[in-house]
Design a protein around this motif. Structure first.
Motif, short mmCIF file in Angstrom:
data_model
loop_
_atom_site.label_atom_id
_atom_site.label_comp_id
_atom_site.label_asym_id
_atom_site.label_seq_id
_atom_site.Cartn_x
_atom_site.Cartn_y
_atom_site.Cartn_z
N UNK A 26 0.52 -1.44 -0.06
CA UNK A 26 -0.18 0.01 -0.22
C UNK A 26 0.94 0.83 -0.16
N UNK A 27 2.30 0.72 0.24
CA UNK A 27 2.96 2.38 0.74
C UNK A 27 3.61 2.79 -0.86
N UNK A 28 3.60 4.01 -1.58
CA UNK A 28 4.58 4.16 -2.48
C UNK A 28 6.19 3.73 -2.44
N UNK A 29 6.71 4.33 -3.67
CA UNK A 29 7.68 3.43 -3.68
C UNK A 29 8.79 4.69 -3.04
N UNK A 30 8.37 6.01 -3.07
CA UNK A 30 9.12 7.32 -2.66
C UNK A 30 8.85 7.08 -1.14
#
Length: 90
Positions: A26-30
């Protein structure tokens, strides 16, 4: 899975290394990159380095960057922290 390899280098020798795995899709790559850097610094007992423009550009282009002494506020006893993406699922 998202895996980052962190290495502390001194005099062209590996002093410490670790691999950080983040499995939260669920986390973005950044956010995964920043989380991995935070975990590496915690494991190595380091203050978090500052992302300079060269670090950002290197990581975007090559999925790897080196945090030199200029990136740290505190004095360090190593040459650089090598930060490399080794696995990423899309």
């Amino acid at each position: 899975m998202f895996r980052i390899w962190g290495k502390i280098m001194k005099d062209n020798r590996l002093v410490k290394d670790t691999v950080i795995c983040i499995e939260d899709d669920t986390m973005s790559r950044t956010k995964k990159v920043y989380q991995a850097l935070e975990q590496i610094c915690y494991e190595f007992d380091l203050a978090k380095p500052i992302w300079l423009d060269t670090n950002k550009e290197d990581f975007i282009r090559h999925a790897r960057t080196k945090f030199t002494k200029d990136s740290f506020v505190e004095e360090t006893d190593f040459d650089y922290l090598d930060f490399q993406l080794i696995e990423e699922d899309y």
